[in-house]
Design a protein around this motif. Structure first.
Motif, PDB file in Angstrom:
ATOM      1  N   LYS A 123       5.066  54.504  56.303  1.00  0.00           N
ATOM      2  CA  LYS A 123       3.702  54.457  56.819  1.00  0.00           C
ATOM      3  C   LYS A 123       2.971  53.209  56.340  1.00  0.00           C
ATOM      4  O   LYS A 123       2.005  52.797  56.939  1.00  0.00           O
ATOM      5  N   LEU A 124       3.421  52.618  55.252  1.00  0.00           N
ATOM      6  CA  LEU A 124       2.745  51.443  54.720  1.00  0.00           C
ATOM      7  C   LEU A 124       3.094  50.184  55.511  1.00  0.00           C
ATOM      8  O   LEU A 124       2.601  49.113  55.211  1.00  0.00           O
ATOM      9  N   GLU A 125       3.915  50.324  56.516  1.00  0.00           N
ATOM     10  CA  GLU A 125       4.155  49.206  57.423  1.00  0.00           C
ATOM     11  C   GLU A 125       3.039  49.229  58.462  1.00  0.00           C
ATOM     12  O   GLU A 125       2.845  50.213  59.157  1.00  0.00           O
ATOM     13  N   PHE A 126       2.308  48.154  58.529  1.00  0.00           N
ATOM     14  CA  PHE A 126       1.161  48.071  59.425  1.00  0.00           C
ATOM     15  C   PHE A 126       1.485  47.175  60.604  1.00  0.00           C
ATOM     16  O   PHE A 126       2.153  46.152  60.451  1.00  0.00           O
ATOM     17  N   SER A 127       0.973  47.550  61.765  1.00  0.00           N
ATOM     18  CA  SER A 127       1.153  46.702  62.947  1.00  0.00           C
ATOM     19  C   SER A 127       0.253  45.468  62.821  1.00  0.00           C
ATOM     20  O   SER A 127      -0.672  45.425  62.013  1.00  0.00           O
ATOM     21  N   GLU A 128       0.523  44.498  63.655  1.00  0.00           N
ATOM     22  CA  GLU A 128      -0.291  43.277  63.649  1.00  0.00           C
ATOM     23  C   GLU A 128      -1.747  43.590  63.990  1.00  0.00           C
ATOM     24  O   GLU A 128      -2.677  43.036  63.399  1.00  0.00           O
ATOM     25  N   ILE A 136      -7.986  45.460  59.767  1.00  0.00           N
ATOM     26  CA  ILE A 136      -8.287  45.611  58.338  1.00  0.00           C
ATOM     27  C   ILE A 136      -8.976  44.357  57.814  1.00  0.00           C
ATOM     28  O   ILE A 136      -9.989  44.436  57.112  1.00  0.00           O
ATOM     29  N   THR A 137      -8.461  43.201  58.161  1.00  0.00           N
ATOM     30  CA  THR A 137      -9.051  41.935  57.705  1.00  0.00           C
ATOM     31  C   THR A 137     -10.477  41.773  58.224  1.00  0.00           C
ATOM     32  O   THR A 137     -11.390  41.427  57.459  1.00  0.00           O
ATOM     33  N   GLU A 189     -14.840  46.307  50.222  1.00  0.00           N
ATOM     34  CA  GLU A 189     -13.852  47.276  49.759  1.00  0.00           C
ATOM     35  C   GLU A 189     -14.249  48.723  50.043  1.00  0.00           C
ATOM     36  O   GLU A 189     -14.023  49.608  49.235  1.00  0.00           O
ATOM     37  N   ARG A 190     -14.800  48.963  51.183  1.00  0.00           N
ATOM     38  CA  ARG A 190     -15.165  50.328  51.586  1.00  0.00           C
ATOM     39  C   ARG A 190     -14.017  50.884  52.406  1.00  0.00           C
ATOM     40  O   ARG A 190     -14.059  50.982  53.624  1.00  0.00           O
ATOM     41  N   TRP A 191     -12.949  51.245  51.675  1.00  0.00           N
ATOM     42  CA  TRP A 191     -11.676  51.616  52.280  1.00  0.00           C
ATOM     43  C   TRP A 191     -11.798  52.805  53.228  1.00  0.00           C
ATOM     44  O   TRP A 191     -11.131  52.845  54.261  1.00  0.00           O
ATOM     45  N   SER A 192     -12.658  53.761  52.906  1.00  0.00           N
ATOM     46  CA  SER A 192     -12.790  54.938  53.775  1.00  0.00           C
ATOM     47  C   SER A 192     -13.403  54.558  55.125  1.00  0.00           C
ATOM     48  O   SER A 192     -13.017  55.113  56.157  1.00  0.00           O
ATOM     49  N   LEU A 193     -14.318  53.615  55.140  1.00  0.00           N
ATOM     50  CA  LEU A 193     -14.876  53.141  56.409  1.00  0.00           C
ATOM     51  C   LEU A 193     -13.814  52.427  57.247  1.00  0.00           C
ATOM     52  O   LEU A 193     -13.726  52.618  58.458  1.00  0.00           O
ATOM     53  N   ILE A 194     -13.019  51.613  56.587  1.00  0.00           N
ATOM     54  CA  ILE A 194     -11.961  50.888  57.289  1.00  0.00           C
ATOM     55  C   ILE A 194     -10.930  51.875  57.828  1.00  0.00           C
ATOM     56  O   ILE A 194     -10.521  51.795  58.989  1.00  0.00           O
ATOM     57  N   ALA A 195     -10.520  52.827  56.996  1.00  0.00           N
ATOM     58  CA  ALA A 195      -9.521  53.814  57.415  1.00  0.00           C
ATOM     59  C   ALA A 195     -10.026  54.671  58.575  1.00  0.00           C
ATOM     60  O   ALA A 195      -9.245  55.094  59.425  1.00  0.00           O
ATOM     61  N   GLY A 196     -11.328  54.884  58.632  1.00  0.00           N
ATOM     62  CA  GLY A 196     -11.904  55.656  59.719  1.00  0.00           C
ATOM     63  C   GLY A 196     -11.739  55.002  61.074  1.00  0.00           C
ATOM     64  O   GLY A 196     -11.824  55.662  62.111  1.00  0.00           O
ATOM     65  N   ARG A 197     -11.488  53.712  61.084  1.00  0.00           N
ATOM     66  CA  ARG A 197     -11.288  52.967  62.334  1.00  0.00           C
ATOM     67  C   ARG A 197      -9.823  52.890  62.750  1.00  0.00           C
ATOM     68  O   ARG A 197      -9.507  52.387  63.826  1.00  0.00           O
ATOM     69  N   ARG A 199      -4.407  56.684  59.303  1.00  0.00           N
ATOM     70  CA  ARG A 199      -4.370  55.969  58.020  1.00  0.00           C
ATOM     71  C   ARG A 199      -5.394  56.558  57.061  1.00  0.00           C
ATOM     72  O   ARG A 199      -6.461  56.999  57.468  1.00  0.00           O
ATOM     73  N   THR A 200      -5.048  56.526  55.775  1.00  0.00           N
ATOM     74  CA  THR A 200      -5.973  57.001  54.750  1.00  0.00           C
ATOM     75  C   THR A 200      -6.573  55.809  54.023  1.00  0.00           C
ATOM     76  O   THR A 200      -6.028  54.700  54.062  1.00  0.00           O
ATOM     77  N   ALA A 201      -7.660  56.056  53.337  1.00  0.00           N
ATOM     78  CA  ALA A 201      -8.304  55.004  52.548  1.00  0.00           C
ATOM     79  C   ALA A 201      -7.336  54.470  51.483  1.00  0.00           C
ATOM     80  O   ALA A 201      -7.295  53.270  51.218  1.00  0.00           O
ATOM     81  N   GLU A 202      -6.539  55.364  50.911  1.00  0.00           N
ATOM     82  CA  GLU A 202      -5.591  54.957  49.872  1.00  0.00           C
ATOM     83  C   GLU A 202      -4.527  54.013  50.436  1.00  0.00           C
ATOM     84  O   GLU A 202      -4.140  53.041  49.793  1.00  0.00           O
ATOM     85  N   GLU A 203      -4.053  54.300  51.648  1.00  0.00           N
ATOM     86  CA  GLU A 203      -3.059  53.428  52.276  1.00  0.00           C
ATOM     87  C   GLU A 203      -3.638  52.043  52.558  1.00  0.00           C
ATOM     88  O   GLU A 203      -2.978  51.036  52.321  1.00  0.00           O
ATOM     89  N   ILE A 204      -4.857  52.026  53.043  1.00  0.00           N
ATOM     90  CA  ILE A 204      -5.516  50.753  53.341  1.00  0.00           C
ATOM     91  C   ILE A 204      -5.707  49.944  52.073  1.00  0.00           C
ATOM     92  O   ILE A 204      -5.400  48.751  52.028  1.00  0.00           O
ATOM     93  N   GLU A 205      -6.197  50.597  51.020  1.00  0.00           N
ATOM     94  CA  GLU A 205      -6.418  49.890  49.758  1.00  0.00           C
ATOM     95  C   GLU A 205      -5.098  49.384  49.182  1.00  0.00           C
ATOM     96  O   GLU A 205      -5.013  48.240  48.711  1.00  0.00           O
ATOM     97  N   LYS A 206      -4.055  50.208  49.224  1.00  0.00           N
ATOM     98  CA  LYS A 206      -2.749  49.790  48.696  1.00  0.00           C
ATOM     99  C   LYS A 206      -2.221  48.599  49.495  1.00  0.00           C
ATOM    100  O   LYS A 206      -1.703  47.639  48.917  1.00  0.00           O
ATOM    101  N   TYR A 207      -2.345  48.665  50.805  1.00  0.00           N
ATOM    102  CA  TYR A 207      -1.929  47.539  51.649  1.00  0.00           C
ATOM    103  C   TYR A 207      -2.675  46.273  51.238  1.00  0.00           C
ATOM    104  O   TYR A 207      -2.079  45.217  51.038  1.00  0.00           O
ATOM    105  N   TRP A 208      -3.991  46.388  51.112  1.00  0.00           N
ATOM    106  CA  TRP A 208      -4.819  45.214  50.817  1.00  0.00           C
ATOM    107  C   TRP A 208      -4.487  44.623  49.446  1.00  0.00           C
ATOM    108  O   TRP A 208      -4.306  43.409  49.328  1.00  0.00           O
ATOM    109  N   THR A 209      -4.404  45.464  48.444  1.00  0.00           N
ATOM    110  CA  THR A 209      -4.149  44.953  47.099  1.00  0.00           C
ATOM    111  C   THR A 209      -2.730  44.389  46.981  1.00  0.00           C
ATOM    112  O   THR A 209      -2.523  43.402  46.281  1.00  0.00           O
ATOM    113  N   THR A 210      -1.787  44.979  47.695  1.00  0.00           N
ATOM    114  CA  THR A 210      -0.423  44.458  47.673  1.00  0.00           C
ATOM    115  C   THR A 210      -0.352  43.106  48.379  1.00  0.00           C
ATOM    116  O   THR A 210       0.292  42.181  47.905  1.00  0.00           O
TER     117      THR A 210
END
Length: 73
Positions: free
Chosen positions: A24-29, A35-36, A44-52, A56-67
């Motif tokens: 699931k941590l593989e993101f499409s283009e 996300i960007t 860094e309002r991950w829950s707002l981003i994930a809502g779009r 996806r969950t806020a945790e997945e978005i944050e992990k993707y971003w920090t990685t």
């Protein structure tokens, strides 16, 4: 003995669940672009981003971003 067999099946189910989470941590283009753009708007309002991004969950978005964008300073 049936209990032992059942518990070993749970272990294999758990490993399959982990594998599906990893994939699931593989993101499409499109997701990466969104996300960007959202990060530039709301920070860094991950829950707002994930809502779009459905599914996806806020945790997945944050992990993707920090990685992807963490600095090694």
């Amino acid at each position: 003995m049936a209990d032992l067999d059942h518990s070993s099946n749970n272990t294999s189910d758990d490993s399959r669940d982990q594998s599906s989470q990893d994939s699931k941590l593989e993101f499409s283009e499109d997701e990466e672009t969104l996300i960007t753009r959202m990060y530039n708007l709301v920070g860094e309002r991950w829950s707002l981003i994930a809502g779009r991004i459905p599914g996806r969950t806020a945790e997945e978005i944050e992990k993707y971003w920090t990685t992807r964008y963490s600095s090694s300073e």
